[in-house]
Structures are given as structure tokens and as C-alpha cells.
Design a protein around this motif. Structure first.
Motif, PDB file in Angstrom:
ATOM      1  N   GLN A   1       8.466   5.132   5.632  1.00  0.00           N
ATOM      2  CA  GLN A   1       8.170   6.525   5.307  1.00  0.00           C
ATOM      3  C   GLN A   1       9.459   7.196   4.849  1.00  0.00           C
ATOM      4  O   GLN A   1      10.510   7.046   5.481  1.00  0.00           O
TER       5      GLN A   1
ATOM      6  N   THR B   1       1.429   5.410  -0.617  1.00  0.00           N
ATOM      7  CA  THR B   1       0.776   6.717  -0.652  1.00  0.00           C
ATOM      8  C   THR B   1       1.815   7.798  -0.895  1.00  0.00           C
ATOM      9  O   THR B   1       2.824   7.864  -0.188  1.00  0.00           O
TER      10      THR B   1
ATOM     11  N   GLY C   1       4.137   3.756   3.047  1.00  0.00           N
ATOM     12  CA  GLY C   1       3.375   2.575   2.673  1.00  0.00           C
ATOM     13  C   GLY C   1       3.624   1.412   3.609  1.00  0.00           C
ATOM     14  O   GLY C   1       4.359   1.521   4.592  1.00  0.00           O
TER      15      GLY C   1
ATOM     16  N   TYR D   1       2.283  11.823  -0.735  1.00  0.00           N
ATOM     17  CA  TYR D   1       1.600  12.897  -0.031  1.00  0.00           C
ATOM     18  C   TYR D   1       2.524  14.103   0.099  1.00  0.00           C
ATOM     19  O   TYR D   1       3.736  14.028  -0.180  1.00  0.00           O
TER      20      TYR D   1
ATOM     21  N   ASP E   1       0.864  -1.174   0.000  1.00  0.00           N
ATOM     22  CA  ASP E   1       0.000   0.000   0.000  1.00  0.00           C
ATOM     23  C   ASP E   1       0.903   1.228   0.000  1.00  0.00           C
ATOM     24  O   ASP E   1       1.592   1.497   0.982  1.00  0.00           O
TER      25      ASP E   1
END
Length: 322
Positions: free
Chosen positions: A60, A13, A47, A15, A11
């Protein structure tokens, strides 16, 4: 094929946020300045991957950018870790638990009204010769952090091994130890954070930070948020011990918010140095992602009964998160 397999099992992301302000700063004795500043501008990716049996790998990588200043990237939180029913372990560059413990106290984060301000040349940073409004906002490389939770209580501890920790230059297995316990239930948030720094390195001077304690309490009452923060820092030989106090307040008005913050910190010297900050602001929430705000901040630094430095700041900013 490798990228497709990664996407299928993780997963991910992307941002970030862009926050730029146009500011007028009046520096006592040094004239006025109209400038554009980048506040906290960040770009990151985070993720996780499900490893099965309740275990996941998390990461991160966050970088700071400055659209109003110098080009290039700076390092923010950057870590990799494992999470399970027993909690989570992270290794890399990470906020200390004491920094995390501030919760949502700071209504003027990453501006001139930040709890870690002042951040301009006329007012010094946190040293034995000048006060700062908070000594506990530290992000440290070479960190091993553990985060856990039991009911309404969260807890975290971080060890910083190796040579140097961003605070001192000790050579022990944990140059800095930071720990925090956080209780959050309904409108009440109470957190206690504590740091211990290694000052036994060769050449450590009197006034070198040894420990820090931070207590934070916030309470939500309807559309209003109240905050209290107290800090105490001990130094080697007690040569520059520090005490700081902060009060914050915010009131929501639909999608908008009015806010206030008062901070004061004193370094205990032969002639005490005290820094005081008072900030007022109003934010217009144009959407969930976009905010426009105005801010006024007054910061003064006093030695004994004499004001040695002072400035006032007025600015308008636009913040967009994605």
C-alpha cells in the motif's frame, strides 16, 4: 513488456477520497473565521501478487493531499508485506495496532470533532501543558507489524526499531511496541490496545509519554451504533498522566445518518487541564460514493475552574470516495 507482465500477476487498485468543508469557527477572544478546509483527502494505490502455496505479496502506498490548502503530498500508510495462513507481516509506515483498535468508534473522524482533536492553534496538541482528546492515534514510520486472526479474534503487534519513532527518540531495537487484541462477533466489537514508549533516551523530561492503554467497545442495535472508549496514558515520573473518555452514537435513516459524540480528556497536573468536545452531525448519503454532511462542534479547555480556551465550529462538507 515488464508492465504487462506485472499487470497479469498482480491485483492493483487505485483509490482515494476528497473531503472538503466550508466552515465557520468562533474562537473565544479571537474573533470569527469563515474558511474552507480539507479534511482527510487521500490518494493511494494498493495491491497484491499471488506467490503460490497460499502466500501473497501485498503493498500500500497512500498519500495525503489538501485541495483546500498547501500543494504537495504528505505520507500516510506506506508499506510492503507478506501474507499467508500464518498471518501477515508488514514493514514501512503504518498505523499502530492501538490506533487500529478504535474500529468504527469515531463518528467525526478527520474533522474538528475527531478523537484526536483539537487541531487548531488556540488549543494545544497533546503535551504535558495541555490536554488532547486522544493520545493513541499514531502512524509511525520504520514499523514492523504482524497481524493475525483466530476465529472471531484479531490480534496485531508492531515494533518500531531504529533511531526515533515519532513519539520519543530512543535508540533501542523497539523504541515503540504497540499491540492490540480485537474481538468482533455479530453486533459486538471489543478491542484492547496497548503502547509502550522508550523514554530512556538522553534528556527525556518528566512528563514524557511512557505507555498508553485504550479500551474500545461498540455495539450495533438495528440501525443504531453505540460506542465507548477509555484511554489512560502514563508519563515519566507521573508528571503529566492522562485519562480520556469518549461516547459516540449514530442512527441510520435509510441512506442518511444522524450522529453524536462526546469526548473528554484530563492531564493530571498541579492544576488539571481538561478538554471537552461535543459534536452533532447529519450526513446525507447521495450515493455509495458521495455524502454531504453538516456538523456542529464545541470544544473547551479548562484549567482548574477557569475556561482558558473555547471555540465552536459549524460546517458543511462534501465527501466523495473512489
Amino acid at each position: 513488456a515488464g508492465s504487462m507482465a506485472f499487470a497479469a500477476n498482480a491485483d492493483v487498485t487505485v483509490y482515494g477520497q476528497i473531503d472538503v468543508s466550508i466552515d465557520a469557527v468562533d474562537i473565544d477572544g479571537a474573533g470569527d473565521d469563515i474558511n474552507m478546509n480539507g479534511n482527510t483527502n487521500a490518494l493511494g494505490v494498493k495491491g497484491s501478487e499471488d506467490l503460490g502455496n497460499g502466500l501473497s505479496a501485498n503493498y500500500q502506498l497512500e498519500y495525503g493531499v489538501d485541495p483546500a490548502g498547501s500543494p504537495g503530498l504528505s505520507s500516510r500508510n506506506q508499506w510492503v508485506g507478506l501474507k499467508g495462513g500464518w498471518g501477515e507481516v508488514r514493514i514501512g509506515r503504518h498505523d499502530t495496532p492501538t490506533k487500529i483498535s478504535q474500529g468504527k468508534f469515531d463518528q467525526f473522524g478527520d474533522t474538528f470533532g475527531d478523537i484526536a482533536a483539537p487541531g487548531v492553534a488556540v488549543l494545544s496538541t497533546c503535551t504535558s501543558s495541555s490536554s488532547c482528546l486522544s493520545q493513541g492515534d499514531i502512524r509511525v514510520p520504520k514499523t514492523i507489524a504482524y497481524l493475525g486472526k483466530a476465529g472471531d479474534v484479531k490480534y496485531a503487534i508492531a515494533l518500531v526499531p531504529g533511531e526515533g519513532d515519532g513519539v520519543t527518540a530512543g535508540d533501542g531495537p523497539a523504541d515503540t511496541i504497540s499491540a492490540a487484541v480485537i474481538y468482533e462477533a455479530g453486533p459486538l466489537y471489543v478491542a484492547l490496545g496497548m503502547d509502550s514508549y522508550d523514554d530512556t533516551n538522553s534528556g527525556a523530561a518528566a512528563g514524557t509519554p511512557e505507555d498508553l492503554t485504550r479500551l474500545t467497545v461498540t455495539y450495533a442495535m438495528g440501525t443504531m451504533d453505540f460506542g465507548l472508549m477509555y484511554e489512560a496514558q502514563g508519563t515519566k515520573d507521573g508528571a503529566a498522566d492522562y485519562d480520556g473518555l469518549g461516547l459516540s452514537f449514530a442512527m441510520g435513516m435509510g441512506s442518511n445518518k444522524a450522529k453524536f459524540q462526546y469526548l473528554t480528556g484530563t492531564v493530571d497536573l498541579a492544576a488539571d487541564i481538561e478538554t471537552t468536545s461535543m459534536s452533532l452531525g447529519y450526513d446525507w448519503g447521495l450515493s455509495k460514493a458521495t455524502t454531504v454532511g453538516v456538523q456542529y462542534t464545541d470544544i473547551s479547555e479548562d484549567t482548574g475552574s477557569t475556561t482558558t480556551a473555547e471555540f465552536t465550529f459549524m460546517g458543511v462538507n462534501m465527501l466523495h470516495k473512489f
